[in-house]
Design a protein around this motif. Structure first.
Motif, PDB file in Angstrom:
ATOM      1  N   ALA A  59     -32.584 -14.549  13.927  1.00 50.91           N
ATOM      2  CA  ALA A  59     -32.937 -13.298  14.610  1.00 50.91           C
ATOM      3  C   ALA A  59     -32.973 -12.116  13.646  1.00 50.91           C
ATOM      4  CB  ALA A  59     -31.944 -13.021  15.729  1.00 50.91           C
ATOM      5  N   GLN A  60     -32.412 -12.269  12.458  1.00 48.58           N
ATOM      6  CA  GLN A  60     -32.407 -11.164  11.498  1.00 48.58           C
ATOM      7  C   GLN A  60     -33.752 -11.006  10.780  1.00 48.58           C
ATOM      8  OE1 GLN A  60     -29.895 -11.997   7.965  1.00 48.58           O
ATOM      9  NE2 GLN A  60     -29.440 -13.937   8.995  1.00 48.58           N
ATOM     10  N   LEU A  61     -34.689 -11.909  11.001  1.00 47.41           N
ATOM     11  CA  LEU A  61     -36.014 -11.794  10.393  1.00 47.41           C
ATOM     12  C   LEU A  61     -36.827 -10.733  11.123  1.00 47.41           C
ATOM     13  CD1 LEU A  61     -36.882 -15.552   9.836  1.00 47.41           C
ATOM     14  CD2 LEU A  61     -36.078 -13.910   8.154  1.00 47.41           C
ATOM     15  N   THR A  62     -37.509  -9.895  10.344  1.00 46.64           N
ATOM     16  CA  THR A  62     -38.299  -8.816  10.919  1.00 46.64           C
ATOM     17  C   THR A  62     -39.496  -8.523  10.018  1.00 46.64           C
ATOM     18  OG1 THR A  62     -38.267  -6.517  11.630  1.00 46.64           O
ATOM     19  CG2 THR A  62     -36.845  -7.078   9.796  1.00 46.64           C
ATOM     20  N   LEU A  63     -40.530  -7.969  10.595  1.00 41.47           N
ATOM     21  CA  LEU A  63     -41.708  -7.554   9.830  1.00 41.47           C
ATOM     22  C   LEU A  63     -41.686  -6.070   9.498  1.00 41.47           C
ATOM     23  CD1 LEU A  63     -44.472  -9.566  11.702  1.00 41.47           C
ATOM     24  CD2 LEU A  63     -43.507 -10.037   9.456  1.00 41.47           C
ATOM     25  N   GLU A  64     -40.553  -5.418   9.720  1.00 39.93           N
ATOM     26  CA  GLU A  64     -40.433  -3.973   9.522  1.00 39.93           C
ATOM     27  C   GLU A  64     -40.719  -3.573   8.073  1.00 39.93           C
ATOM     28  OE1 GLU A  64     -37.038  -0.475   9.874  1.00 39.93           O
ATOM     29  OE2 GLU A  64     -36.669  -2.443  10.741  1.00 39.93           O
ATOM     30  N   ASN A  65     -40.248  -4.354   7.114  1.00 39.02           N
ATOM     31  CA  ASN A  65     -40.488  -4.016   5.709  1.00 39.02           C
ATOM     32  C   ASN A  65     -41.980  -4.004   5.394  1.00 39.02           C
ATOM     33  OD1 ASN A  65     -37.729  -3.866   5.242  1.00 39.02           O
ATOM     34  ND2 ASN A  65     -37.593  -5.994   4.586  1.00 39.02           N
ATOM     35  N   TYR A  66     -42.711  -4.977   5.906  1.00 33.25           N
ATOM     36  CA  TYR A  66     -44.147  -5.038   5.658  1.00 33.25           C
ATOM     37  C   TYR A  66     -44.889  -3.929   6.397  1.00 33.25           C
ATOM     38  CZ  TYR A  66     -43.460  -9.341   3.141  1.00 33.25           C
ATOM     39  OH  TYR A  66     -43.055 -10.261   2.217  1.00 33.25           O
ATOM     40  N   ALA A  67     -44.433  -3.574   7.589  1.00 31.60           N
ATOM     41  CA  ALA A  67     -45.041  -2.456   8.325  1.00 31.60           C
ATOM     42  C   ALA A  67     -44.857  -1.155   7.547  1.00 31.60           C
ATOM     43  CB  ALA A  67     -44.424  -2.336   9.715  1.00 31.60           C
TER      44      ALA A  67
END
Length: 122
Positions: free
Chosen positions: A70-78
């Motif tokens: 659940a700690q995976l996110t696309l926020e860095n790429y956004a």
């Protein structure tokens, strides 16, 4: 007969055949695969870390993602896509690399054609 002809008649293996025989060994293949996987672990870790938040990356190692995905996110790429400096640099890279790659492929194919079909000796 030349020296290479004699080696073929005698049944001796060439250097290339000996190398292929060595790397055809199952033990060597398994060892090479293990080295390749071990070599890729840091790259895999960096790739996984790019999908984690800064807080998660600072608090634990990248391998914890397998127990808590659940700690995976696309926020860095956004954030990268929204950054005009990064997007300008990416566009400059595309503008330089694409024409250069096409030019190298065209010039290389022309040179290959010349080497294959033109008789350079008088």
């Amino acid at each position: 007969m030349t020296g290479t002809d004699l080696s073929i008649v005698r049944g001796e293996k060439t250097f290339a055949q000996r190398i292929l025989g060595f790397f055809g060994n199952a033990f060597v293949n398994v060892l090479l695969i293990l080295v390749a996987v071990f070599w890729l672990v840091p790259s895999i870790g960096l790739f996984i870390t790019s999908f984690r938040s800064s807080a998660d990356s600072a608090s634990s190692g990248w391998w914890t993602v397998f127990t808590a995905p659940a700690q995976l996110t696309l926020e860095n790429y956004a954030n990268l896509i929204q950054n005009p400096t990064i997007m300008g640099s990416l566009w400059n890279t595309i503008v330089i690399v694409v024409p250069t790659t096409i030019a190298v492929a065209v010039i290389g194919s022309l040179a290959g054609y010349a080497f294959a079909w033109i008789d350079f000796l008088p």
